[in-house]
Each structure stands twice: as structure tokens, then as C-alpha cells.
Design a protein around this motif. Structure first.
Motif, PDB file in Angstrom:
ATOM      1  N   PRO A  38      -4.043   4.748  -9.176  1.00 47.82           N
ATOM      2  CA  PRO A  38      -3.064   5.840  -9.035  1.00 47.82           C
ATOM      3  C   PRO A  38      -3.416   6.709  -7.826  1.00 47.82           C
ATOM      4  O   PRO A  38      -4.532   7.225  -7.721  1.00 47.82           O
ATOM      5  N   LEU A  39      -2.443   6.849  -6.884  1.00 40.72           N
ATOM      6  CA  LEU A  39      -2.716   7.511  -5.614  1.00 40.72           C
ATOM      7  C   LEU A  39      -2.201   8.950  -5.588  1.00 40.72           C
ATOM      8  O   LEU A  39      -2.927   9.878  -5.234  1.00 40.72           O
ATOM      9  N   CYS A  40      -0.961   9.128  -5.964  1.00 45.52           N
ATOM     10  CA  CYS A  40      -0.413  10.484  -6.014  1.00 45.52           C
ATOM     11  C   CYS A  40       0.800  10.508  -6.934  1.00 45.52           C
ATOM     12  O   CYS A  40       1.426   9.472  -7.202  1.00 45.52           O
ATOM     13  N   GLU A  41       1.143  11.710  -7.404  1.00 45.36           N
ATOM     14  CA  GLU A  41       2.254  11.873  -8.332  1.00 45.36           C
ATOM     15  C   GLU A  41       3.327  12.745  -7.683  1.00 45.36           C
ATOM     16  O   GLU A  41       3.039  13.787  -7.091  1.00 45.36           O
ATOM     17  N   MET A  42       4.587  12.314  -7.782  1.00 42.43           N
ATOM     18  CA  MET A  42       5.711  13.063  -7.233  1.00 42.43           C
ATOM     19  C   MET A  42       6.130  14.140  -8.219  1.00 42.43           C
ATOM     20  O   MET A  42       5.792  14.108  -9.405  1.00 42.43           O
ATOM     21  N   GLU A  43       6.932  15.115  -7.742  1.00 43.45           N
ATOM     22  CA  GLU A  43       7.267  16.282  -8.563  1.00 43.45           C
ATOM     23  C   GLU A  43       8.129  15.930  -9.768  1.00 43.45           C
ATOM     24  O   GLU A  43       8.148  16.661 -10.766  1.00 43.45           O
ATOM     25  N   ASN A  44       8.860  14.792  -9.728  1.00 41.82           N
ATOM     26  CA  ASN A  44       9.677  14.394 -10.873  1.00 41.82           C
ATOM     27  C   ASN A  44       8.952  13.418 -11.803  1.00 41.82           C
ATOM     28  O   ASN A  44       9.568  12.844 -12.690  1.00 41.82           O
ATOM     29  N   GLY A  45       7.636  13.225 -11.574  1.00 38.01           N
ATOM     30  CA  GLY A  45       6.841  12.374 -12.458  1.00 38.01           C
ATOM     31  C   GLY A  45       6.639  10.960 -11.976  1.00 38.01           C
ATOM     32  O   GLY A  45       5.929  10.184 -12.624  1.00 38.01           O
ATOM     33  N   GLU A  46       7.287  10.577 -10.843  1.00 42.95           N
ATOM     34  CA  GLU A  46       7.034   9.238 -10.318  1.00 42.95           C
ATOM     35  C   GLU A  46       5.576   9.141  -9.841  1.00 42.95           C
ATOM     36  O   GLU A  46       4.995  10.123  -9.395  1.00 42.95           O
ATOM     37  N   LEU A  47       5.029   7.937  -9.938  1.00 43.47           N
ATOM     38  CA  LEU A  47       3.614   7.719  -9.574  1.00 43.47           C
ATOM     39  C   LEU A  47       3.528   6.679  -8.468  1.00 43.47           C
ATOM     40  O   LEU A  47       4.112   5.593  -8.572  1.00 43.47           O
ATOM     41  N   VAL A  48       2.825   7.019  -7.399  1.00 43.99           N
ATOM     42  CA  VAL A  48       2.550   6.063  -6.325  1.00 43.99           C
ATOM     43  C   VAL A  48       1.188   5.425  -6.620  1.00 43.99           C
ATOM     44  O   VAL A  48       0.193   6.133  -6.774  1.00 43.99           O
ATOM     45  N   VAL A  49       1.174   4.093  -6.711  1.00 39.02           N
ATOM     46  CA  VAL A  49      -0.036   3.359  -7.117  1.00 39.02           C
ATOM     47  C   VAL A  49      -0.463   2.421  -5.995  1.00 39.02           C
ATOM     48  O   VAL A  49       0.327   1.565  -5.553  1.00 39.02           O
ATOM     49  N   LEU A  50      -1.682   2.580  -5.524  1.00 37.05           N
ATOM     50  CA  LEU A  50      -2.259   1.664  -4.535  1.00 37.05           C
ATOM     51  C   LEU A  50      -2.615   0.344  -5.228  1.00 37.05           C
ATOM     52  O   LEU A  50      -3.204   0.356  -6.312  1.00 37.05           O
ATOM     53  N   VAL A  51      -2.268  -0.776  -4.612  1.00 32.37           N
ATOM     54  CA  VAL A  51      -2.548  -2.100  -5.191  1.00 32.37           C
ATOM     55  C   VAL A  51      -3.520  -2.849  -4.282  1.00 32.37           C
ATOM     56  O   VAL A  51      -3.186  -3.173  -3.138  1.00 32.37           O
ATOM     57  N   ASN A  52      -4.716  -3.093  -4.799  1.00 34.24           N
ATOM     58  CA  ASN A  52      -5.665  -3.970  -4.111  1.00 34.24           C
ATOM     59  C   ASN A  52      -5.428  -5.389  -4.627  1.00 34.24           C
ATOM     60  O   ASN A  52      -5.883  -5.761  -5.710  1.00 34.24           O
ATOM     61  N   ASP A  53      -4.674  -6.151  -3.872  1.00 36.15           N
ATOM     62  CA  ASP A  53      -4.254  -7.488  -4.292  1.00 36.15           C
ATOM     63  C   ASP A  53      -5.357  -8.494  -3.978  1.00 36.15           C
ATOM     64  O   ASP A  53      -5.911  -8.496  -2.873  1.00 36.15           O
ATOM     65  N   GLY A  54      -5.634  -9.381  -4.942  1.00 32.96           N
ATOM     66  CA  GLY A  54      -6.689 -10.374  -4.751  1.00 32.96           C
ATOM     67  C   GLY A  54      -6.274 -11.590  -3.953  1.00 32.96           C
ATOM     68  O   GLY A  54      -7.117 -12.450  -3.653  1.00 32.96           O
ATOM     69  N   THR A  55      -4.999 -11.691  -3.593  1.00 28.68           N
ATOM     70  CA  THR A  55      -4.513 -12.883  -2.880  1.00 28.68           C
ATOM     71  C   THR A  55      -5.291 -13.180  -1.604  1.00 28.68           C
ATOM     72  O   THR A  55      -5.706 -14.335  -1.388  1.00 28.68           O
ATOM     73  N   PRO A  56      -5.532 -12.188  -0.717  1.00 30.15           N
ATOM     74  CA  PRO A  56      -6.296 -12.518   0.507  1.00 30.15           C
ATOM     75  C   PRO A  56      -7.691 -13.046   0.224  1.00 30.15           C
ATOM     76  O   PRO A  56      -8.181 -13.948   0.920  1.00 30.15           O
ATOM     77  N   PHE A  57      -8.322 -12.515  -0.818  1.00 29.98           N
ATOM     78  CA  PHE A  57      -9.672 -12.983  -1.148  1.00 29.98           C
ATOM     79  C   PHE A  57      -9.638 -14.404  -1.713  1.00 29.98           C
ATOM     80  O   PHE A  57     -10.509 -15.225  -1.416  1.00 29.98           O
ATOM     81  N   ARG A  58      -8.618 -14.692  -2.521  1.00 32.31           N
ATOM     82  CA  ARG A  58      -8.493 -16.047  -3.064  1.00 32.31           C
ATOM     83  C   ARG A  58      -8.200 -17.048  -1.945  1.00 32.31           C
ATOM     84  O   ARG A  58      -8.700 -18.174  -1.968  1.00 32.31           O
ATOM     85  N   LYS A  59      -7.399 -16.630  -0.960  1.00 35.25           N
ATOM     86  CA  LYS A  59      -7.112 -17.520   0.169  1.00 35.25           C
ATOM     87  C   LYS A  59      -8.366 -17.776   1.003  1.00 35.25           C
ATOM     88  O   LYS A  59      -8.605 -18.904   1.455  1.00 35.25           O
ATOM     89  N   ALA A  60      -9.181 -16.725   1.190  1.00 36.24           N
ATOM     90  CA  ALA A  60     -10.431 -16.905   1.941  1.00 36.24           C
ATOM     91  C   ALA A  60     -11.363 -17.860   1.211  1.00 36.24           C
ATOM     92  O   ALA A  60     -12.008 -18.716   1.825  1.00 36.24           O
ATOM     93  N   GLU A  61     -11.417 -17.722  -0.116  1.00 36.16           N
ATOM     94  CA  GLU A  61     -12.242 -18.635  -0.920  1.00 36.16           C
ATOM     95  C   GLU A  61     -11.721 -20.060  -0.807  1.00 36.16           C
ATOM     96  O   GLU A  61     -12.494 -21.020  -0.700  1.00 36.16           O
ATOM     97  N   SER A  62     -10.399 -20.212  -0.804  1.00 32.88           N
ATOM     98  CA  SER A  62      -9.800 -21.542  -0.683  1.00 32.88           C
ATOM     99  C   SER A  62     -10.158 -22.183   0.655  1.00 32.88           C
ATOM    100  O   SER A  62     -10.414 -23.394   0.718  1.00 32.88           O
ATOM    101  N   ARG A  63     -10.186 -21.374   1.711  1.00 29.69           N
ATOM    102  CA  ARG A  63     -10.569 -21.921   3.025  1.00 29.69           C
ATOM    103  C   ARG A  63     -12.017 -22.398   3.017  1.00 29.69           C
ATOM    104  O   ARG A  63     -12.359 -23.409   3.640  1.00 29.69           O
ATOM    105  N   ARG A  64     -12.878 -21.690   2.307  1.00 28.62           N
ATOM    106  CA  ARG A  64     -14.283 -22.139   2.187  1.00 28.62           C
ATOM    107  C   ARG A  64     -14.345 -23.462   1.416  1.00 28.62           C
ATOM    108  O   ARG A  64     -15.127 -24.347   1.758  1.00 28.62           O
ATOM    109  N   PHE A  65     -13.532 -23.573   0.368  1.00 23.63           N
ATOM    110  CA  PHE A  65     -13.505 -24.815  -0.402  1.00 23.63           C
ATOM    111  C   PHE A  65     -13.056 -25.989   0.468  1.00 23.63           C
ATOM    112  O   PHE A  65     -13.509 -27.115   0.287  1.00 23.63           O
TER     113      PHE A  65
END
Length: 523
Positions: free
Chosen positions: A106-133
Motif C-alpha cells: 500500500p503506497l498512498c490513500e486518496m481522499e475518497n478511500g481509494e488505495l494506490v498499491v505498488l506491485v512488485n511483480d515476480g515475472t522479471p525474476f522468473r524470466k531471469a531464472e528461465s534464462r539461466r536454466f
């Protein structure tokens, strides 16, 4: 210092929703999302109920389809997203069905209650692992918990004889014999149950060849966990080369005339087996026809004195153990108890005295029943299972060990013939005895061998010659013994071979001993 207060919560139609706090950020939520997209920040915009209103352009294509879904459901979150509580780990499903780890903050909350959420996606790490494989020489797969291939490197597709796009999205078990499918599923479940420590699981599988023959492989699996500890699936490696090369090397060793004797060949073969089935102790021995007696003819490491060079009585249920086909022991003490073995049984006592807790046995059968067996042992419990027995079978050891049995029999026959020739050509029987007795001791690895003359006129035994490994075993020169006394006397009376394990055994009354401990064995 300014601190964003934790969002308050309330209930709306029975659903937990956020109540905006004094630290909320004013402005249009959609504009905030566009700003994040332009800045290259992967994030979500959630409404007060946790539903995904928008997705920044930098997130994976799969995430773009999450609009309108609950973030908790889309990412499989185990706890709610709340300002001030930090990151929450989850797993979502990519378009191809592969599980992907993600971390939502959770990154920040807007005045009407909406929530901005940062997403650390694992896709780039899985792709890097796949390249090693892809750069490894091994056939590597990622399987989900249902056994479906979610990634395979080019070597994996080559090993299966398939195109890469024909492998992914299909159950791995489809490429092997039908009977392997439940065992592959069991291996995956085993990985899921035992994620802590060394949880590598191996299973032998077979793939049909072009000519209808089966090719054997070892499929090794290890857990594939997400950063939050949840299991994404398993990493599976096909170790066909190790198994095939070991089998070929074992065959070469067995036929190599440059390696002198079957014992030296057995040593070399055990070193080929060790990387596939680790062991601390190995015993190769033979059975009598009724599988009631066992005799160890090769013990490794060499010099283990707990295995005598003679026949030993087996527990009565050993034959049923061999017949079961499940010839491995995970816990020696429990096995002995379950089988109701006599703890004083000599074979049982040998294993216990060496501290062996687990073993796997490959029995060798000839026409008429079991003839011999190779047992590998460990001082650690639960070291062996069905897949270890299958590896031993896959190495084609049976014909090799049968060959060693024959070579041993041939050795004994040649030795007996050489003794006969010595007797036939010696200047005198005493001279022949002086030559034969040390050779007997050396051939059978006996500590002491003696030849006695029966003097019926004087009613006594007279020592002719002896060979003693240690001086304290030797009898005095000119030793005499009454003809009716001791082991010699009983042997003469019964006119049959007498085997005595302990010189203090009351089964031979009146036995004459040299007054020191000793053990007598038969050939």
C-alpha cells in the motif's frame, strides 16, 4: 515528522471497507494512476472495498485483465491491504496458467478511500531464472502443483523428443508410461509437504523408445517456493545422462580384462553407484537354496571385521521380505520390531553393531530362487525408498553380479584344483601340508589354520603344521590332544563337518582349548 496514519475501517453491506483518514491525498485517483504509469511505477488502484479500479501500464499483461476483480482474490492474498502494515505477498496466475509471485505494498490513500498499491511483480525474476536454466546442460522443467509443465528449457524439450510449444501447458507425466503418473504426483506432494531442509525427491520413470523399448530416466524434483513461503510448484530435472553413463560404465568395468578379479571390479562399480545411491557400507553376499543362510563374500569398506567369512542363519521372514519386492528399510529398529526378529540373530546384530539405520537391497535371482544380494546401508534413517531400488535395477546390475558369483565359484574351483595338484606332486604329504595350510589361510582370510594327524594307535591328535596370523593364536610345537576330546573328537565321531562359533560353547562338552579367547569358523 509527518506520518501517514493507518486507515480506519468500517462495514458496508457486510464488507470491510476503508474509511478515509486525515492523511489521505486529495485529487483525482485516475490522474494519480496516469502519473504512476508515466513514472514507470507498477501499481494498482483499489476502491474502498478492495476491488481493482485500474492498473498502471507498466504491469504485466495478465494484470491488465484484473480490473473489476478483488485484489485479494486476483493475487491470492492471505491478509488485507492496509496502509502502514507493509508488504503483503501473493501469487497470481499468468495468462498461460503459470503461477507468478508478487508483493503488494500500500503506497498512498486518496481522499475518497481509494488505495494506490505498488506491485512488485515476480515475472522479471522468473524470466531471469528461465534464462539461466536455458544455459544449463540439464533438462529443466517448472511444474505447477498439478504436474503441468509451465516452463521447459530447450534441453528438456530435446530430452522428451518434442517441440518446446508442445511441452508447456501439458502434464509432464503424459510423456512417460502410464504407471509413472501416480508416482510423479506422489513426488510433487512429497515436495509440498517437506519444503524445509533437504526435500529433494527422485523417481525413476520410463519413456517409450522408437523401437518400442523403454528408456529409463531419473526425475529429480525440488520445491519451487515464492518469497512469502507459499509453493509455486516444483523444479524438475531429468538426469538421464548420469543414469545411462553409469550403466554403460558398469558394463564396461564388468568386461574389462585389465581390471584383475571380480573384487576389484566390484569396487569400481560401487564407485559408479555411489553418486546415484549414496551409502556408507556395502555387503555383497550369497544365500543358500532355502534363503535360510547368508554368507558375505565382499564387504566394503574392506576390513570391516563384523562380517565373518562363514554362513550365518537368517531371520525366518527374510524370504517374504525379498518376495515383497519392497526391499528397503527406512528404520532398522522399527523393521526388526515389526518383523519380530530375534535381536540376538547374528545378521541383525551385525547391522546394529555397525550402527546402520537404513538399507536398500537388490536381490539376484537364478532358476530355483534367490542366489545373492547387494545391500547398501546408511547410518541415517529414511535414506532409501522405492526409487533407490529402481535405480539399482535400472543400472542392470543383476547380470553383472551373477557374473561375479560365477567368477567367485571359478576361483574356488581353480584353487581346489591347485591344492589337488600340490598334493599329487609334493615329495611328501607333510611337505604338501606346509604349502597348503598358509594358502588356505590367505585364500579364505582366516586368522588360524592347522592340520592335525589322527594317531589311532596312540589315541591322539598330533599337530602337523599350522599358520597363525598372530603369535598368540599358535599352538605349542608338538601339541597333542586325546582323540575323544573337543571339537576334533566330535568331528571324528560324527564323521561330518562341525561348525563352532564360540570355543566356550557347551554344545561341545569336554572341548580342549588353549586357554584364551578365539572363534573358529568353517569354510
Amino acid at each position: 515528522m509527518f506520518e501517514i496514519p493507518q486507515a480506519q475501517t468500517d462495514l458496508e453491506n457486510g464488507k470491510q471497507v476503508r474509511v478515509p483518514t486525515s492523511g489521505s491525498i486529495p485529487g483525482d485517483p485516475a490522474e494519480m494512476l496516469q502519473l504512476m504509469s508515466r513514472a514507470g511505477v507498477p501499481c494498482l488502484l483499489l476502491d474502498r472495498g478492495g476491488e481493482i479500479l485500474g492498473v498502471s501500464d507498466t504491469l504485466a499483461p495478465s494484470a491488465q485483465e484484473f480490473r473489476g476483480r478483488s485484489a485479494s482474490e486476483a493475487y491470492g492474498l492471505g491478509e488485507p491491504l492496509t496502509m502502514g502494515r507493509g508488504a503483503v505477498g501473493g501469487i497470481y496466475q499468468a495468462r498461460d496458467g503459470a503461477p507468478v509471485p508478487a508483493q503488494l505494498v500500500p503506497l498512498c490513500e486518496m481522499e475518497n478511500g481509494e488505495l494506490v498499491v505498488l506491485v512488485n511483480d515476480g515475472t522479471p525474476f522468473r524470466k531471469a531464472e528461465s534464462r539461466r536454466f536455458e544455459r544449463t546442460p540439464y533438462a529443466v522443467f517448472r511444474l505447477d502443483l498439478e504436474g503441468v509443465v509451465r516452463f521447459a528449457n530447450r534441453e528438456a524439450a530435446r530430452a522428451l523428443g518434442q517441440k518446446l510449444d508442445e511441452v508447456c501447458g501439458e502434464p509432464l507425466a503424459r510423456h512417460f508410461r502410464k504407471s509413472d503418473a501416480p508416482r510423479i504426483a506422489d513426488a510433487i506432494r512429497c515436495c509440498a509437504r517437506n519444503q524445509e531442509g533437504d526435500s529433494m525427491v527422485a523417481v525413476i520413470v520410463a519413456m517409450p523408445g522408437l523401437g518400442g523399448e523403454e528408456r529409463l530416466f531419473q526425475l529429480v524434483m525440488t520445491p519451487d517456493p515464492a518469497p512469502n513461503g507459499e509453493l509455486l510448484g516444483v523444479i524438475a530435472i531429468i538426469q538421464s545422462r548420469a543414469l545411462e553413463s553409469a550403466r554403460e560404465e558398469i558394463r564396461r568395468i564388468a568386461l574389462d580384462p585389465a581390471i584383475a578379479g571380480w573384487r576389484a571390479k566390484l569396487d569400481a562399480i560401487l564407485e559408479q553407484i555411489r553418486p546415484l545411491v549414496p551409502f556408507e557400507h556395502a555387503v555383497f553376499g550369497i544365500y543358500d537354496r532355502q534363503v535360510s543362510l547368508f554368507r558375505a563374500i565382499a564387504v566394503r569398506p574392506e576390513g570391516v571385521e563384523l562380517w565373518p567369512a562363514r554362513w550365518m542363519k537368517l531371520p525366518p521372514t527374510i524370504r517374504s521380505f525379498l518376495d515383497s519386492g519392497q526391499t528397503w528399510i527406512e528404520d532398522m529398529n522399527r523393521f526388526v520390531s515389526d518383523q519380530e526378529f530375534d535381536p540376538a540373530n547374528e545378521v541383525v546384530r551385525r547391522y546394529r553393531d555397525m550402527g546402520m539405520q537404513a538399507s536398500v537391497t537388490l536381490p539376484i535371482t537364478r532358476q530355483g530362487g534367490y542366489s545373492s544380494a547387494l545391500s547398501l546401508c546408511s547410518r541415517q534413517a529414511a535414506q532409501y525408498g522405492q526409487h533407490h531400488l529402481e535405480i539399482l535395477r535400472a543400472l542392470d546390475l543383476e547380470p553383472v553380479l551373477m557374473r561375479f558369483e560365477k567368477e567367485r565359484d571359478d576361483e574356488r574351483a581353480a584353487f581346489a584344483e591347485s591344492l589337488r595338484q600340490t598334493i599329487m606332486t609334493a615329495a611328501s604329504l607333510r611337505k604338501a601340508a606346509e604349502d597348503i595350510v598358509p594358502r588356505l589361510a590367505q585364500f579364505f582370510s582366516w586368522d588360524y589354520v592347522a592340520l592335525f594327524r589322527v594317531n589311532r594307535k596312540e589315541s591322539r591328535y598330533e599337530i602337523v603344521t599350522q599358520h597363525s596370523l598372530a603369535p598368540e593364536f599358535a599352538l605349542p610345537a608338538g601339541y597333542l590332544q586325546p582323540i575323544e576330546r573337543g571339537m576334533l573328537g566330535q568331528t571324528l565321531r560324527q564323521r561330518q563337518l562341525l561348525s563352532l562359533d564360540d570355543v566356550g560353547d557347551p554344545a561341545v562338552p569336554g572341548m580342549t582349548t588353549p586357554g584364551r579367547p578365539g572363534r573358529y569358523v568353517r569354510p
